[in-house]
Design a protein around this motif. Sequence first.
Motif, PDB file in Angstrom:
ATOM      1  N   GLY A   1       0.823  -1.209   0.000  1.00 48.05           N
ATOM      2  CA  GLY A   1       0.000   0.000   0.000  1.00 48.05           C
ATOM      3  C   GLY A   1       0.852   1.252   0.000  1.00 48.05           C
ATOM      4  N   ARG A   2       1.882   1.263   0.815  1.00 45.68           N
ATOM      5  CA  ARG A   2       2.798   2.412   0.853  1.00 45.68           C
ATOM      6  C   ARG A   2       3.530   2.567  -0.473  1.00 45.68           C
ATOM      7  NH1 ARG A   2       6.475   2.069   6.076  1.00 45.68           N
ATOM      8  NH2 ARG A   2       7.111   4.088   5.250  1.00 45.68           N
ATOM      9  N   PHE A   3       3.880   1.435  -1.074  1.00 47.91           N
ATOM     10  CA  PHE A   3       4.557   1.469  -2.367  1.00 47.91           C
ATOM     11  C   PHE A   3       3.645   2.067  -3.435  1.00 47.91           C
ATOM     12  CE2 PHE A   3       5.542  -0.529  -6.464  1.00 47.91           C
ATOM     13  CZ  PHE A   3       6.897  -0.249  -6.592  1.00 47.91           C
ATOM     14  N   MET A   4       2.355   1.670  -3.426  1.00 48.58           N
ATOM     15  CA  MET A   4       1.416   2.221  -4.404  1.00 48.58           C
ATOM     16  C   MET A   4       1.274   3.732  -4.242  1.00 48.58           C
ATOM     17  SD  MET A   4      -1.670  -0.501  -5.125  1.00 48.58           S
ATOM     18  CE  MET A   4      -2.345  -0.559  -3.465  1.00 48.58           C
ATOM     19  N   VAL A   5       1.275   4.194  -3.005  1.00 48.00           N
ATOM     20  CA  VAL A   5       1.229   5.648  -2.768  1.00 48.00           C
ATOM     21  C   VAL A   5       2.469   6.312  -3.358  1.00 48.00           C
ATOM     22  CG1 VAL A   5       1.334   7.425  -0.977  1.00 48.00           C
ATOM     23  CG2 VAL A   5      -0.240   5.490  -0.718  1.00 48.00           C
ATOM     24  N   LYS A   6       3.616   5.730  -3.085  1.00 45.86           N
ATOM     25  CA  LYS A   6       4.889   6.280  -3.560  1.00 45.86           C
ATOM     26  C   LYS A   6       4.940   6.339  -5.087  1.00 45.86           C
ATOM     27  CE  LYS A   6       9.883   5.315  -3.375  1.00 45.86           C
ATOM     28  NZ  LYS A   6      10.901   4.359  -2.858  1.00 45.86           N
ATOM     29  N   GLN A   7       4.360   5.334  -5.741  1.00 47.15           N
ATOM     30  CA  GLN A   7       4.406   5.262  -7.202  1.00 47.15           C
ATOM     31  C   GLN A   7       3.279   6.042  -7.868  1.00 47.15           C
ATOM     32  OE1 GLN A   7       6.964   3.865  -8.854  1.00 47.15           O
ATOM     33  NE2 GLN A   7       7.842   3.465  -6.835  1.00 47.15           N
ATOM     34  N   GLY A   8       2.406   6.642  -7.077  1.00 48.76           N
ATOM     35  CA  GLY A   8       1.297   7.395  -7.655  1.00 48.76           C
ATOM     36  C   GLY A   8       0.212   6.515  -8.237  1.00 48.76           C
ATOM     37  N   MET A   9       0.135   5.271  -7.785  1.00 52.62           N
ATOM     38  CA  MET A   9      -0.879   4.348  -8.287  1.00 52.62           C
ATOM     39  C   MET A   9      -2.242   4.612  -7.650  1.00 52.62           C
ATOM     40  SD  MET A   9       1.480   0.889  -8.112  1.00 52.62           S
ATOM     41  CE  MET A   9       0.233  -0.235  -8.773  1.00 52.62           C
ATOM     42  N   VAL A  10      -2.243   5.304  -6.536  1.00 51.01           N
ATOM     43  CA  VAL A  10      -3.470   5.590  -5.792  1.00 51.01           C
ATOM     44  C   VAL A  10      -3.417   7.032  -5.301  1.00 51.01           C
ATOM     45  CG1 VAL A  10      -3.905   3.211  -5.031  1.00 51.01           C
ATOM     46  CG2 VAL A  10      -2.383   4.684  -3.694  1.00 51.01           C
ATOM     47  N   ASP A  11      -4.577   7.546  -4.887  1.00 51.99           N
ATOM     48  CA  ASP A  11      -4.629   8.872  -4.284  1.00 51.99           C
ATOM     49  C   ASP A  11      -3.858   8.836  -2.965  1.00 51.99           C
ATOM     50  OD1 ASP A  11      -5.984  11.642  -3.990  1.00 51.99           O
ATOM     51  OD2 ASP A  11      -6.432  10.611  -2.107  1.00 51.99           O
ATOM     52  N   ALA A  12      -2.823   9.625  -2.869  1.00 56.40           N
ATOM     53  CA  ALA A  12      -1.869   9.495  -1.776  1.00 56.40           C
ATOM     54  C   ALA A  12      -2.503   9.692  -0.404  1.00 56.40           C
ATOM     55  CB  ALA A  12      -0.714  10.467  -1.974  1.00 56.40           C
ATOM     56  N   GLU A  13      -3.157  10.810  -0.207  1.00 58.52           N
ATOM     57  CA  GLU A  13      -3.629  11.144   1.135  1.00 58.52           C
ATOM     58  C   GLU A  13      -4.714  10.180   1.608  1.00 58.52           C
ATOM     59  OE1 GLU A  13      -5.627  14.879   3.607  1.00 58.52           O
ATOM     60  OE2 GLU A  13      -4.847  15.181   1.569  1.00 58.52           O
ATOM     61  N   ASN A  14      -5.739   9.969   0.765  1.00 56.20           N
ATOM     62  CA  ASN A  14      -6.850   9.113   1.175  1.00 56.20           C
ATOM     63  C   ASN A  14      -6.425   7.662   1.347  1.00 56.20           C
ATOM     64  OD1 ASN A  14      -8.677  11.240   1.201  1.00 56.20           O
ATOM     65  ND2 ASN A  14      -9.290  10.921  -0.933  1.00 56.20           N
ATOM     66  N   PHE A  15      -5.658   7.141   0.400  1.00 55.67           N
ATOM     67  CA  PHE A  15      -5.280   5.739   0.468  1.00 55.67           C
ATOM     68  C   PHE A  15      -4.337   5.487   1.633  1.00 55.67           C
ATOM     69  CE2 PHE A  15      -3.052   1.850  -0.424  1.00 55.67           C
ATOM     70  CZ  PHE A  15      -4.041   1.024  -0.924  1.00 55.67           C
ATOM     71  N   ALA A  16      -3.377   6.379   1.841  1.00 56.39           N
ATOM     72  CA  ALA A  16      -2.438   6.189   2.943  1.00 56.39           C
ATOM     73  C   ALA A  16      -3.169   6.132   4.278  1.00 56.39           C
ATOM     74  CB  ALA A  16      -1.404   7.315   2.947  1.00 56.39           C
ATOM     75  N   ARG A  17      -4.163   7.001   4.440  1.00 56.93           N
ATOM     76  CA  ARG A  17      -4.929   7.012   5.682  1.00 56.93           C
ATOM     77  C   ARG A  17      -5.706   5.706   5.855  1.00 56.93           C
ATOM     78  NH1 ARG A  17      -7.182  11.452   4.883  1.00 56.93           N
ATOM     79  NH2 ARG A  17      -9.119  10.704   3.917  1.00 56.93           N
ATOM     80  N   GLU A  18      -6.346   5.251   4.775  1.00 50.33           N
ATOM     81  CA  GLU A  18      -7.104   4.008   4.839  1.00 50.33           C
ATOM     82  C   GLU A  18      -6.181   2.807   5.058  1.00 50.33           C
ATOM     83  OE1 GLU A  18     -10.893   3.328   4.266  1.00 50.33           O
ATOM     84  OE2 GLU A  18     -10.260   5.023   5.504  1.00 50.33           O
ATOM     85  N   ASN A  19      -5.033   2.809   4.412  1.00 46.75           N
ATOM     86  CA  ASN A  19      -4.068   1.720   4.558  1.00 46.75           C
ATOM     87  C   ASN A  19      -3.639   1.577   6.014  1.00 46.75           C
ATOM     88  OD1 ASN A  19      -2.408  -0.357   3.391  1.00 46.75           O
ATOM     89  ND2 ASN A  19      -0.650   1.028   3.502  1.00 46.75           N
ATOM     90  N   ASP A  20      -3.363   2.700   6.654  1.00 41.93           N
ATOM     91  CA  ASP A  20      -2.952   2.672   8.056  1.00 41.93           C
ATOM     92  C   ASP A  20      -4.105   2.225   8.953  1.00 41.93           C
ATOM     93  OD1 ASP A  20      -0.425   3.504   7.358  1.00 41.93           O
ATOM     94  OD2 ASP A  20      -0.750   5.606   7.891  1.00 41.93           O
ATOM     95  N   ARG A  21      -5.320   2.642   8.617  1.00 40.53           N
ATOM     96  CA  ARG A  21      -6.477   2.248   9.427  1.00 40.53           C
ATOM     97  C   ARG A  21      -6.718   0.739   9.338  1.00 40.53           C
ATOM     98  NH1 ARG A  21     -11.754   1.224   8.583  1.00 40.53           N
ATOM     99  NH2 ARG A  21     -11.710   1.878   6.394  1.00 40.53           N
ATOM    100  N   PHE A  22      -6.658   0.214   8.121  1.00 45.74           N
ATOM    101  CA  PHE A  22      -6.842  -1.229   7.958  1.00 45.74           C
ATOM    102  C   PHE A  22      -5.765  -2.012   8.720  1.00 45.74           C
ATOM    103  CE2 PHE A  22      -9.203  -0.306   3.825  1.00 45.74           C
ATOM    104  CZ  PHE A  22     -10.414  -0.795   4.285  1.00 45.74           C
ATOM    105  N   PHE A  23      -4.539  -1.526   8.663  1.00 43.93           N
ATOM    106  CA  PHE A  23      -3.437  -2.204   9.342  1.00 43.93           C
ATOM    107  C   PHE A  23      -3.669  -2.224  10.849  1.00 43.93           C
ATOM    108  CE2 PHE A  23       1.270  -2.166  10.537  1.00 43.93           C
ATOM    109  CZ  PHE A  23       1.409  -3.527  10.388  1.00 43.93           C
ATOM    110  N   ALA A  24      -4.132  -1.103  11.397  1.00 48.99           N
ATOM    111  CA  ALA A  24      -4.441  -1.038  12.824  1.00 48.99           C
ATOM    112  C   ALA A  24      -5.583  -1.990  13.172  1.00 48.99           C
ATOM    113  CB  ALA A  24      -4.798   0.393  13.220  1.00 48.99           C
ATOM    114  N   ASP A  25      -6.592  -2.070  12.295  1.00 52.45           N
ATOM    115  CA  ASP A  25      -7.713  -2.981  12.528  1.00 52.45           C
ATOM    116  C   ASP A  25      -7.244  -4.440  12.522  1.00 52.45           C
ATOM    117  OD1 ASP A  25      -9.484  -0.888  12.736  1.00 52.45           O
ATOM    118  OD2 ASP A  25     -10.399  -1.176  10.764  1.00 52.45           O
ATOM    119  N   TYR A  26      -6.322  -4.758  11.616  1.00 48.61           N
ATOM    120  CA  TYR A  26      -5.797  -6.121  11.563  1.00 48.61           C
ATOM    121  C   TYR A  26      -5.099  -6.471  12.876  1.00 48.61           C
ATOM    122  CZ  TYR A  26      -2.877 -10.103  10.447  1.00 48.61           C
ATOM    123  OH  TYR A  26      -2.264 -11.330  10.493  1.00 48.61           O
TER     124      TYR A  26
END
Length: 228
Positions: free
Chosen positions: A23-48
């Motif tokens: 997920g962090r790599f996709m943000v870095k490569q511009g594959m996803v919307d950086a701000e929204n995806f990074a926030r969701e990625n971190d939230r999912f990780f915390a939920d896991y």
Amino acid sequence: MANLALFDLDHTLIPTDSDHEWGRFMVKQGMVDAENFARENDRFFADYKAGKLDIHAYLIAMLTPLAKYTRAQLADFHAQYMHEVITPAIFPVAQELVKRHREAGDLCCVVTATNEFITRPIAQAFGVDTLIACEAETVNDDPHAPYTGRPTGTPSYKEGKIVRTEAWLASLGKTWSDFEHSYFYSDSHNDIPLLEKVTDPIATNPDDTLRAHAQAKGWRILELFQVS
């Protein structure tokens, strides 16, 4: 008689989470919307880590970006990801653990809740050909067809790992009772259901919840490497 050796992947064979790092790599490569995806990625990780992950929502979030690219483009991205993120996190001590089981003739399989796109090359890097992972749907039955961005099948998460493992064993004409020893190495309390199923559960680099459970059960605890 060969034994069965099952391995979780993230924080078990590698000292990182390949899903979160992808997920962090996709943000870095511009594959996803950086701000929204990074926030969701971190939230999912915390939920896991808290044991309350909505696996279906997470899979959709992680797989949707794959539908924007051809398989060739994704292979290039993944090769870069392996080089920059995963290969430096593969340590000889983990490779030796897997190698010992392989050389003993054990039936080996990586069983992970991370999706197959991310994890198949990682499992192969450990010399394990059989992977049970969350499955990514493709537009047709061609294994090289584009991804739809949706998951398919039973997620290999919590009790789903038992369901998927038993289906795989059945496809080989085997059951748990065909093995004198069945091993499962995992770091996560999310994997307690499958750890309870095998004859030899090994809490590997365990989180606090799993460590306490393993100590109470008298399970082996393996500190494969120190996580920084």
